[in-house]
Motif scaffolding. Structure first.
Motif, PDB file in Angstrom:
ATOM      1  N   TRP A 129      36.869  37.834  48.804  1.00  0.00           N
ATOM      2  CA  TRP A 129      38.191  38.318  48.412  1.00  0.00           C
ATOM      3  C   TRP A 129      38.704  37.612  47.160  1.00  0.00           C
ATOM      4  N   VAL A 130      38.454  36.316  47.037  1.00  0.00           N
ATOM      5  CA  VAL A 130      38.846  35.592  45.819  1.00  0.00           C
ATOM      6  C   VAL A 130      38.177  36.241  44.612  1.00  0.00           C
ATOM      7  N   ALA A 131      36.883  36.517  44.726  1.00  0.00           N
ATOM      8  CA  ALA A 131      36.145  37.120  43.614  1.00  0.00           C
ATOM      9  C   ALA A 131      36.644  38.528  43.307  1.00  0.00           C
ATOM     10  N   ILE A 132      36.925  39.305  44.331  1.00  0.00           N
ATOM     11  CA  ILE A 132      37.456  40.655  44.124  1.00  0.00           C
ATOM     12  C   ILE A 132      38.805  40.581  43.405  1.00  0.00           C
ATOM     13  N   ALA A 133      39.674  39.697  43.877  1.00  0.00           N
ATOM     14  CA  ALA A 133      41.020  39.589  43.298  1.00  0.00           C
ATOM     15  C   ALA A 133      40.966  39.118  41.843  1.00  0.00           C
ATOM     16  N   ILE A 134      40.153  38.087  41.551  1.00  0.00           N
ATOM     17  CA  ILE A 134      40.133  37.603  40.172  1.00  0.00           C
ATOM     18  C   ILE A 134      39.517  38.646  39.252  1.00  0.00           C
ATOM     19  N   ASN A 135      38.558  39.406  39.737  1.00  0.00           N
ATOM     20  CA  ASN A 135      38.012  40.481  38.907  1.00  0.00           C
ATOM     21  C   ASN A 135      39.084  41.520  38.600  1.00  0.00           C
ATOM     22  N   SER A 136      39.937  41.815  39.569  1.00  0.00           N
ATOM     23  CA  SER A 136      41.052  42.740  39.317  1.00  0.00           C
ATOM     24  C   SER A 136      42.004  42.163  38.275  1.00  0.00           C
ATOM     25  N   TRP A 137      42.358  40.883  38.441  1.00  0.00           N
ATOM     26  CA  TRP A 137      43.260  40.240  37.479  1.00  0.00           C
ATOM     27  C   TRP A 137      42.646  40.230  36.078  1.00  0.00           C
ATOM     28  N   ASN A 138      41.335  39.935  35.993  1.00  0.00           N
ATOM     29  CA  ASN A 138      40.666  39.952  34.685  1.00  0.00           C
ATOM     30  C   ASN A 138      40.814  41.310  34.032  1.00  0.00           C
ATOM     31  N   ARG A 139      40.598  42.359  34.784  1.00  0.00           N
ATOM     32  CA  ARG A 139      40.678  43.707  34.231  1.00  0.00           C
ATOM     33  C   ARG A 139      42.106  44.068  33.824  1.00  0.00           C
ATOM     34  N   ILE A 140      43.078  43.592  34.585  1.00  0.00           N
ATOM     35  CA  ILE A 140      44.481  43.830  34.230  1.00  0.00           C
ATOM     36  C   ILE A 140      44.807  43.105  32.918  1.00  0.00           C
ATOM     37  N   ALA A 141      44.458  41.841  32.831  1.00  0.00           N
ATOM     38  CA  ALA A 141      44.780  41.049  31.638  1.00  0.00           C
ATOM     39  C   ALA A 141      44.053  41.554  30.393  1.00  0.00           C
ATOM     40  N   ILE A 142      42.770  41.869  30.547  1.00  0.00           N
ATOM     41  CA  ILE A 142      41.991  42.337  29.395  1.00  0.00           C
ATOM     42  C   ILE A 142      42.492  43.696  28.922  1.00  0.00           C
ATOM     43  N   SER A 143      42.664  44.633  29.843  1.00  0.00           N
ATOM     44  CA  SER A 143      43.072  45.985  29.430  1.00  0.00           C
ATOM     45  C   SER A 143      44.508  46.025  28.933  1.00  0.00           C
ATOM     46  N   SER A 144      45.334  45.060  29.352  1.00  0.00           N
ATOM     47  CA  SER A 144      46.726  45.005  28.884  1.00  0.00           C
ATOM     48  C   SER A 144      46.874  44.145  27.636  1.00  0.00           C
ATOM     49  N   HIS A 145      45.787  43.542  27.193  1.00  0.00           N
ATOM     50  CA  HIS A 145      45.792  42.699  25.990  1.00  0.00           C
ATOM     51  C   HIS A 145      46.792  41.564  26.110  1.00  0.00           C
ATOM     52  N   TYR A 146      46.767  40.874  27.267  1.00  0.00           N
ATOM     53  CA  TYR A 146      47.651  39.724  27.442  1.00  0.00           C
ATOM     54  C   TYR A 146      47.420  38.737  26.296  1.00  0.00           C
ATOM     55  N   PRO A 147      48.483  38.261  25.678  1.00  0.00           N
ATOM     56  CA  PRO A 147      48.315  37.346  24.542  1.00  0.00           C
ATOM     57  C   PRO A 147      47.826  35.972  24.978  1.00  0.00           C
ATOM     58  N   VAL A 148      46.956  35.397  24.188  1.00  0.00           N
ATOM     59  CA  VAL A 148      46.449  34.057  24.447  1.00  0.00           C
ATOM     60  C   VAL A 148      46.487  33.304  23.113  1.00  0.00           C
ATOM     61  N   ALA A 149      47.561  32.595  22.908  1.00  0.00           N
ATOM     62  CA  ALA A 149      47.734  31.842  21.663  1.00  0.00           C
ATOM     63  C   ALA A 149      47.842  30.362  21.993  1.00  0.00           C
ATOM     64  N   PRO A 150      47.494  29.499  21.055  1.00  0.00           N
ATOM     65  CA  PRO A 150      47.602  28.057  21.294  1.00  0.00           C
ATOM     66  C   PRO A 150      49.036  27.635  21.535  1.00  0.00           C
TER      67      PRO A 150
END
Length: 150
Positions: A129-150
């Motif tokens: 379940w941890v792996a399933i959930a983090i994969n979902s979060w990864n897809r949400i963040a990547i497809s939404s272009h969450y900003p990652v700046a220093p």
């Protein structure tokens, strides 16, 4: 390339449902008696495979706060090549890789770890379940272009 649309803002009810999944996964982690650093490693490894910069930064910071070392964090991407990780962690990382690479499961060589001899059924289910959930979060963040700046 996907359009620059933040899916969490467009459909907040779906985001709320994902948060409910995360809460249920946290409960499973507790019930299964999983070590927090092991969970951090699973989230980090899945995020590495998926290339999610937002989640990589977040889960690296979480792991450091929870007492993880920089040496071990540096080796997560090649965990099977080191002696830094316990049998339990290796089993958890195997689950992370199998769930994250589920589409490639029959074509890619998986590390040889006998998960069932190391973890009990509750731990295997919770880590899945941890792996399933983090994969979902990864897809949400990547497809939404969450900003990652220093």
């Amino acid at each position: 390339m996907l359009a620059d649309v933040n899916v969490t803002k467009m459909f907040p009810a779906a985001y709320k449902a994902q948060m409910a999944v995360e809460e249920a996964v946290e409960e499973a982690i507790t019930v299964a008696g999983l070590d927090r650093l092991t969970v951090d490693l699973v989230k980090l490894r899945a995020s590495q495979i998926n290339g999610c910069a937002f989640c990589l930064r977040m889960h690296t910071q979480d792991a450091l706060k929870n007492g993880e070392t920089t040496d071990r964090l540096a080796l997560v991407a090649a965990w099977w090549e080191s002696q830094y990780f316990t049998q339990e962690e290796q089993a958890a990382l195997t689950i992370a890789e199998q769930i994250t690479r589920i589409g490639d499961l029959h074509t890619a060589a998986a590390p040889k770890v006998d998960v069932e001899s190391i973890l009990d059924a509750k731990q295997i289910a919770a880590l899945t379940w941890v792996a399933i959930a983090i994969n979902s979060w990864n897809r949400i963040a990547i497809s939404s272009h969450y900003p990652v700046a220093p």
